[in-house]
Design an enzyme around this catalytic site. Structure first.
Site, PDB file in Angstrom:
ATOM      1  N   CYS A  21      -0.282  -1.182  -3.451  1.00 45.51           N
ATOM      2  CA  CYS A  21      -1.331  -1.107  -2.438  1.00 45.51           C
ATOM      3  C   CYS A  21      -2.552  -1.956  -2.818  1.00 45.51           C
ATOM      4  O   CYS A  21      -2.463  -3.169  -2.896  1.00 45.51           O
ATOM      5  CB  CYS A  21      -1.689   0.354  -2.168  1.00 45.51           C
ATOM      6  SG  CYS A  21      -2.290   0.670  -0.496  1.00 45.51           S
ATOM      7  N   HIS A  81       4.804   2.711  -0.168  1.00 45.47           N
ATOM      8  CA  HIS A  81       4.740   3.662  -1.284  1.00 45.47           C
ATOM      9  C   HIS A  81       6.092   4.317  -1.531  1.00 45.47           C
ATOM     10  O   HIS A  81       6.331   5.454  -1.129  1.00 45.47           O
ATOM     11  CB  HIS A  81       3.689   4.737  -0.997  1.00 45.47           C
ATOM     12  CG  HIS A  81       2.286   4.242  -1.038  1.00 45.47           C
ATOM     13  ND1 HIS A  81       1.590   4.086  -2.216  1.00 45.47           N
ATOM     14  CD2 HIS A  81       1.451   3.851  -0.041  1.00 45.47           C
ATOM     15  CE1 HIS A  81       0.377   3.630  -1.949  1.00 45.47           C
ATOM     16  NE2 HIS A  81       0.268   3.472  -0.638  1.00 45.47           N
ATOM     17  N   GLU A 119       7.076   5.664  -4.128  1.00 53.21           N
ATOM     18  CA  GLU A 119       6.901   6.830  -4.993  1.00 53.21           C
ATOM     19  C   GLU A 119       6.521   8.101  -4.244  1.00 53.21           C
ATOM     20  O   GLU A 119       6.574   9.203  -4.812  1.00 53.21           O
ATOM     21  CB  GLU A 119       5.838   6.541  -6.062  1.00 53.21           C
ATOM     22  CG  GLU A 119       4.388   6.579  -5.589  1.00 53.21           C
ATOM     23  CD  GLU A 119       3.933   5.327  -4.845  1.00 53.21           C
ATOM     24  OE1 GLU A 119       2.750   5.277  -4.456  1.00 53.21           O
ATOM     25  OE2 GLU A 119       4.746   4.400  -4.671  1.00 53.21           O
TER      26      GLU A 119
END
Length: 337
Positions: free
Chosen positions: A139, A231, A233
């Site tokens: 990000c 993302h 994760e």
């Protein structure tokens, strides 16, 4: 295999004692996680990345060391957590981990170069290019690398890009081996990088959609640098927690507009629950109302559509590290003959 989280133990000050060395065991992949997320997300970010690494580790032994940029503003509880077991960034880099994962941070300034940690982050980028086998930049950290190296600036979106989006993928790339299209990935951000500028600068766009632009992309010069605007994760409920946080900011007057529901993430039942809550919030705006946010009921309907691909991506990344280490060891061995 499980991931070993290695807390930092500062060497004792007594001069007659040898400082504790932390070099990785033979065959163990050592990864530094530079966690720059805001205080409220510090612990959950540790769990997200360590969980994903453990799921993707396979036959690899992985040792994970937490660190953070010291210039990121912190409250007392977060500072205590970091002091308790995080590696000072200088010590982490002196031990030369095989790879880095660098998270984003809560933006403070309009320009990345005005963030209080900018100089340190640029130094970290330079270190990763020269010393790491590979690195992952998430990000805001991805935006910082691209600006620092190639002068490509991120641009502000009209509204927050939040939800789970389907992406096409670059067929045949090693990091995408075993990943099928469409690749579903969560996004949660206010800024984006122009895709054509990335391509012109030589970045490989690994996954793309018209809605999100470049989801994952890479550059491979001295070191393989992998970037995620999405993302992988994230856990099942992470986007819902962020949405609840943003609702809370609206209710207590921190933001003017009620947040938009995450795209492609919620069931019809969850959407109905959250739209009903929105109607109440618009009618009786009050910070106390957040206590009745239907989190549990909405969370019960969620389905994680991105986890299998995320595990495969990280497994391929760890395979790349292991292969690079083996090749390096063979070169050193041959050089000694």
């Amino acid at each position: 295999m499980p991931v070993e989280i290695e807390a930092y133990n500062a060497p004792p000050p007594h001069p007659s004692r040898t400082p504790v060395a932390s070099a990785g065991r033979a065959g163990t992949i050592v990864i530094g996680l530079v966690n720059n997320m805001p205080d409220a997300a510090l612990e959950s970010t540790e769990a997200q990345f360590s969980g994903l690494l453990a799921a993707g580790a396979g036959r690899h032994s992985v040792r994970l060391r937490f660190s953070s940029l010291p210039e990121v503003p912190r409250g007392p509880d977060a500072r205590a957590r970091i002091a308790h077991g995080y590696w000072p960034i200088e010590t982490l880099l002196a031990e030369e981990p095989d790879a880095l994962i660098v998270t984003g941070a809560e933006p403070i300034a309009a320009r990345l170069a005005d963030e209080p940690y900018w100089r340190r982050l640029v130094e970290l980028i330079a270190w990763a290019e020269e010393h790491a086998v590979t690195s992952i930049w998430s990000c805001l950290a991805a935006h910082a690398v691209v600006e620092s190296i190639d002068g490509i600036h991120r641009r502000r979106l009209a509204e927050k890009r939040c939800g789970v989006f389907a992406h096409s993928i670059l067929a045949g790339h090693t990091l995408l081996d075993g990943v099928s299209a469409p690749l579903f990935m969560p996004h949660s951000r206010w800024n984006e990088l122009p895709v054509e500028a990335l391509r012109a600068a030589g970045y490989e766009i690994l996954s793309f959609s018209p809605e999100t632009g470049a989801d994952a992309f890479a550059r491979h010069d001295q070191s393989l640098m992998l970037f995620f605007q999405g993302h992988p994760e994230y856990e099942d409920t992470t986007l819902l927690k962020e949405y609840r946080r943003d609702v809370g900011r609206y209710l207590n007057g921190q933001q003017a507009h009620y947040p938009t529901l995450p795209h492609g993430y919620l069931s019809a039942e969850a959407c109905a629950l959250l739209e009903a809550f929105k109607a109440r919030a618009l009618a009786e705006r009050s910070a106390a109302l957040l206590q009745s946010f239907p989190f549990v009921a909405a969370a019960a309907t969620l389905r994680n559509t991105w986890r299998p691909a995320a595990i495969t991506l990280y497994r391929n990344w760890l395979d790349f590290i292991a292969a690079a280490r083996e090749n390096s060891a063979e070169e050193v061995s041959l050089a000694g003959l």
